[in-house]
Design a protein around this motif. Structure first.
Motif, PDB file in Angstrom:
ATOM      1  N   TYR A   1      -1.353  -6.271  -1.551  1.00 21.27           N
ATOM      2  CA  TYR A   1      -2.301  -6.497  -2.831  1.00 21.27           C
ATOM      3  C   TYR A   1      -1.568  -7.918  -3.542  1.00 21.27           C
TER       4      TYR A   1
ATOM      5  N   PRO B   1       0.565  -1.212  -0.092  1.00 18.90           N
ATOM      6  CA  PRO B   1       0.506   0.011   0.052  1.00 18.90           C
ATOM      7  C   PRO B   1       0.681   1.071  -0.472  1.00 18.90           C
TER       8      PRO B   1
ATOM      9  N   ARG C   1      -8.574  -3.113   0.355  1.00 23.32           N
ATOM     10  CA  ARG C   1      -7.216  -3.512   1.349  1.00 23.32           C
ATOM     11  C   ARG C   1      -7.455  -2.883   2.710  1.00 23.32           C
TER      12      ARG C   1
ATOM     13  N   ARG D   1      -9.997  -3.662  -5.773  1.00 27.59           N
ATOM     14  CA  ARG D   1     -10.074  -2.410  -5.699  1.00 27.59           C
ATOM     15  C   ARG D   1      -9.447  -1.783  -4.242  1.00 27.59           C
ATOM     16  N   LYS D   2      -8.606  -0.690  -4.204  1.00 28.01           N
ATOM     17  CA  LYS D   2      -7.904  -0.377  -3.006  1.00 28.01           C
ATOM     18  C   LYS D   2      -8.464   0.205  -1.896  1.00 28.01           C
TER      19      LYS D   2
END
Length: 311
Positions: free
Chosen positions: A230, A147, A225, A221-222
């Motif tokens: 990811y 991230p 998260r 989809r961010k």
């Protein structure tokens, strides 16, 4: 344009002209070194013996920056008519027609692409010169996408994914991306099509994420998260690409995607942009993927082991 605005480079039997070799592609700022188009060409010529084995026979998507990394980006799939006829091409099917990609089989092509300000070479995971054709990949890629810029999180995830792949008796090799993350690359025998390979990669990612749900996710989809790393397997599909080993990235300082030995991931000082065009060739001189089997693996036995673990 005067002769002073061009530089001639030899590559085997061919001569390639680098126009405006002094043009800055990577401005020096924030402590990063400045590099020119001539520097890019020098790097690709020096790295060619190590890079070309990862490119031959593979359609490419070219990431070009004619005005440098601060200028407009062009993601080029189709080969322009003005490219020299000695550059290998591959015509592949797409929805509603075909597209003709560049295939980089030699150093002269690398130099020509450098002249076109192609910074990054994104390769297909399949080859045109194998019996299964471009529909059957001989590479599987797990993309570890953190991230933020915390590479310790990447190293941790790589270890967990390796543990599962070892349970499946499926050797994998790590590679820095030159950006933020890490790729784990598995060599396949090309017997399985993209749908089979992608489904397998997805199931592996889901299982390892389920073992560490607070640290890993397969959510595309961010927003879903929640600060987790990811595990991206979307590259394992027809016409998708992954950055090639030793390719340059369009970031300050010209970082390079570099294959690693597993032991190097133990270095707490390692990050995804550790090597640049100034020193990546030093890392390349040691075959850090020597431990991989010379022949790609079939997914059949690994799939059966995976199904047994999940049942």
């Amino acid at each position: 344009m005067s002769d002073a605005d061009a530089r001639t480079m030899r590559a085997g039997r061919r001569t390639v002209e680098i126009q405006r070799p002094g043009k800055v592609l990577f401005p020096g700022r924030g402590g990063a070194a400045e590099y020119t188009k001539g520097d890019l060409a020098d790097y690709y010529r020096s790295i060619a013996p190590y890079l070309l084995p990862h490119l031959r026979g593979r359609p490419l998507m070219l990431e070009r920056y004619p005005d440098g990394v601060d200028g407009q980006r062009f993601m080029q799939k189709n080969t322009p008519d003005h490219y020299p006829d000695w550059i290998t091409r591959a015509e592949v099917a797409k929805e509603g027609g075909t597209v003709t990609h560049v295939v980089c089989d030699d150093t002269a092509t690398l130099l020509y692409l450098a002249d076109q300000a192609c910074l990054t070479l994104h390769r297909w995971l399949s080859r045109t010169d194998r019996s299964g054709g471009v529909g059957h990949p001989d590479r599987l890629v797990f993309d570890l996408d953190p991230p933020g810029d915390d590479f310790a999180q990447v190293r941790e995830a790589a270890g967990w994914l390796r543990e599962l792949l070892d349970e499946l008796a499926l050797p994998a090799a790590p590679m820095t991306t030159g950006s933020r993350g890490l790729h784990l690359v598995v060599h396949l025998d090309g017997r399985h099509d993209f749908d089979e390979v992608r489904e397998f990669a997805h199931d592996v990612a889901e299982l390892v994420a389920s073992r560490h749900p607070d640290r890993l996710t397969t959510a595309a989809r961010k927003d879903d998260r929640a600060g987790r790393l990811y595990l991206d397997v979307q590259r394992n599909a027809y016409a998708q690409t992954a950055v090639a080993p030793y390719a340059v990235r369009a970031r300050p300082g010209a970082p390079v995607a570099v294959p690693l030995a597993w032991e190097q991931l133990d270095d707490p000082g390692l990050d995804a942009r550790r090597w640049t065009i100034a020193d990546a060739a030093d890392q390349a001189r040691t075959d850090l993927w020597a431990g991989l089997p010379s022949r790609g693996r079939s997914l059949g036995p690994a799939r059966r082991r995976l199904d047994g673990i999940r049942s």
